[in-house]
Write an enzyme that holds these catalytic residues in place. Structure first.
Site, PDB file in Angstrom:
ATOM      1  CG  ASP A 109      -2.449  -0.040   1.065  1.00  0.00           C
ATOM      2  OD1 ASP A 109      -2.987   0.787   0.383  1.00  0.00           O
ATOM      3  OD2 ASP A 109      -2.884  -1.151   1.137  1.00  0.00           O
ATOM      4  CG  ASP A 216      -5.295   4.989   0.790  1.00  0.00           C
ATOM      5  OD1 ASP A 216      -6.189   4.328   1.010  1.00  0.00           O
ATOM      6  OD2 ASP A 216      -5.212   6.014   1.578  1.00  0.00           O
ATOM      7  CD  GLU A 272      -9.206   3.999  -1.632  1.00  0.00           C
ATOM      8  OE1 GLU A 272     -10.147   3.548  -1.100  1.00  0.00           O
ATOM      9  OE2 GLU A 272      -8.242   4.562  -1.207  1.00  0.00           O
ATOM     10  CG  HIS A 349      -8.621  -2.988   3.312  1.00  0.00           C
ATOM     11  ND1 HIS A 349      -8.353  -2.801   1.909  1.00  0.00           N
ATOM     12  CD2 HIS A 349      -8.486  -1.579   3.788  1.00  0.00           C
ATOM     13  CE1 HIS A 349      -7.979  -1.745   1.832  1.00  0.00           C
ATOM     14  NE2 HIS A 349      -7.983  -0.625   2.746  1.00  0.00           N
ATOM     15  CG  ASP A 350     -11.404   0.354   2.844  1.00  0.00           C
ATOM     16  OD1 ASP A 350     -11.379   0.380   3.854  1.00  0.00           O
ATOM     17  OD2 ASP A 350     -10.996   1.110   2.062  1.00  0.00           O
TER      18      ASP A 350
END
Length: 578
Positions: A109, A216, A272, A349-350
């Site tokens: 990430d 991200d 993202e 994960h979100d």
């Protein structure tokens, strides 16, 4: 349907990331090696053979950096260090080397829209208005209303509730944080800040062998002149501002700079990219000619029945499948006759678990649901992403969990906001808890279910987060030698995806039953190859939609033991042109 040629100006076969399957690891919840209740890097290393056996090409590691963990590592206090409970930089180097030794690659990430308020850069920035790093973050003076009350610089609502601005008393200014108060936004308008970001967060890890980044909040770096967001909630002073602060005027320039760093290496990038409904805007990021990002995550599919801004404020309507299919179509058709690339995913994960959201986690339907969703996902074009536990059919936390079991800042803040807004109304809080159980990020963050041993084989001590009780029957060990398991089916699908890579990975997608509220049918075509995929999203048998289209096709695979006539409950099938 006749043969279809898909335009792709890049040399498709030379791009390793196009045909890759990526397995996302959430370090805190994957495997605890030292029995402190928290997952760690040695635990990941111990499971690399398991990941390789699944048929995965790339692992993606969620934030491993040193962090106060206010937002589970997305608040980075030092890009060049590892969160001590996870391990060390040398441990990360071992993970990189062990991953490469198995013929896989690793991406990490990249969290550079913001840092932790504990980062040395921010501490210097807030030390004084004269600090050389003052403009490394976004500071603004207060506004005042007609009564002389101090107000934030604009009306933006934080993604985690409350104002996106926090007053800093010592220097008498507000700083911007699109997320938690402890996550101040970096100021990408500062050339010095950008240079430090590239060196500390990117070059440091590229030189140690990582193969790229999941980036991200990649479209939030350029925020224009911070204008007020349009008023869409007339009952509130603060407004959801995603469409205002995303995709600002300098995004192309900033991504071009990042590309200069990345082009020194053979990297993969996936950004993202929320709040980007404009297809041309997306293509400006992922087009081969633009050469900025290899691909992005669009959230059309996982936001079905919800929205990122109002995630807890809505539940899927009865006809949610129509919206779901339309969302899949939009993300799939991004590559039709363009030089862009796309992604295929249902979990990360979100977001909560896909079986619980889009199929059925009832014991009698869970396995069928897991296989059906695996079949759908593995036949979609683009780079495929699988989230830890998805391959064994992990599901949401049960309805009887008290809301106190949910630890994520997003859910906790929402629940407290409802409490304050309603004066603690019990009905409102009950409804809020139900929404949290359905869609909260915690559902994806419960410990990986490795075996039927205590704590699901994740740890010999009580884990940092409660284990979902299904682990006694739903675990990796029980499925590895079971040919009828969700895990075995995922292995089969990943093999087929590579065997028929042209039609499944690169194929032209066409939605065939857009208004059907029970079934999902689509075709995939590449050159002379053509496949039909049919899926039953209900617990009842269903007639094949548009069965006449299958006359010249032969069954390749079904999720059910017997595939004849009507589709069974949560059954999926693949047909190939004869």
């Amino acid at each position: 349907m006749g043969s279809i040629e898909v335009y792709d100006s890049s040399s498709a076969d030379s791009k390793w990331w196009k045909t890759a399957t990526v397995y996302q690891i959430y370090p805190a919840s994957f495997k605890d090696s030292n029995n402190d209740g928290l997952g760690d890097i040695p635990g990941i290393i111990s499971k690399l053979d398991y990941i390789q056996a699944l048929g995965v090409d790339v692992i993606w590691l969620s934030p491993h950096y040193d962090s106060p963990q206010i937002d589970m590592g997305y608040d980075v206090s030092d890009y060049e260090s590892v969160y001590p409970p996870y391990g060390t930089v040398s441990g990360m180097e071992e993970l990189i080397n062990e991953t490469h030794a198995r013929g896989m690659r690793i991406i990490v990430d990249l969290v550079v829209n913001h840092t932790s308020s504990e980062h040395a850069w921010f501490k210097e920035s807030c030390s004084s208005k004269q600090s050389p790093k003052r403009d490394w973050y976004i500071w603004r003076p207060a506004k005042y209303d007609r009564d002389g009350n101090r107000c934030p610089p604009n009306n933006w609502r934080s993604m985690f509730c409350g104002s996106a601005w926090t007053w800093h008393e010592p220097t008498q200014e507000y700083y911007l944080h699109l997320f938690a108060t402890e996550q101040p936004d970096l100021n990408w308008e500062s050339a010095a800040a950008r240079k430090a970001i590239y060196e500390s967060s990117m070059e440091f890890w590229l030189l140690r062998g990582v193969d790229g980044f999941r980036i991200d909040c990649v479209n939030m770096y350029s925020k224009a002149d911070l204008p007020d967001a349009p008023v869409t909630d007339f009952s509130a002073d603060l407004q959801h501002a995603g469409l205002t602060f995303c995709n600002g005027p300098r995004m192309g320039e900033f991504l071009d700079e990042m590309r200069e760093v990345l082009d020194k290496y053979d990297t993969m990038t996936v950004g993202e990219c929320p709040f980007t409904p404009d297809r041309q805007q997306v293509l400006s990021y992922v087009g081969a000619k633009a050469n900025r990002l290899n691909m992005v995550f669009q959230f059309d599919v996982v936001e079905t029945g919800s929205s990122h801004a109002h995630k807890f404020e809505s539940l899927p309507p009865s006809d949610w499948l129509v919206e779901f299919k339309s969302a899949v179509e939009r993300t799939q058709q991004l590559i039709n006759d363009t030089d862009g690339w796309t992604t295929a995913f249902l979990e990360n994960h979100d977001w909560s678990r896909s079986i619980s959201r889009f199929a059925s986690d009832a014991p009698e339907h869970r396995v069928a649901s897991g296989k059906m969703l695996a079949l759908m996902l593995a036949t979609l074009s683009g780079t495929l992403f699988v989230y830890q536990g998805q391959e064994i059919g992990m599901v949401n936390a049960p309805d009887d969990w008290p809301v106190e079991e949910f630890k994520d800042l997003d859910a906790v803040n929402y629940y407290e906001e409802v409490r304050e807004r309603t004066g603690g109304d019990s009905k409102a809080l009950t409804e809020a808890a139900a929404r949290i159980r359905f869609i909260a990020r915690d559902n994806a963050r419960t410990p990986m279910q490795w075996s039927d041993e205590a704590n699901a084989g994740f740890s010999s001590v009580k884990p940092w987060m409660r284990v979902v009780e299904t682990y006694e029957t739903l675990n990796a060990a029980a499925q590895e030698n079971d040919p009828g398991s969700v895990l075995s089916f995922w292995k089969t699908m990943l093999r087929l995806r590579k065997e028929y890579s042209s039609v499944f990975i690169r194929g032209h997608f066409e939605l065939l039953d857009p208004e059907g509220q029970k079934t999902f049918m689509f075709s995939k075509a590449w050159g002379q190859e053509e496949a039909m995929v049919v899926l039953n999203f209900t617990s009842k048998p269903s007639p094949l939609p548009q069965a006449e289209k299958l006359e010249n096709f032969e069954l390749l695979l079904s999720t059910a033991e017997s595939a004849a006539g009507n589709l069974g409950a949560f059954e999926g099938r693949i047909y190939l042109r004869a």
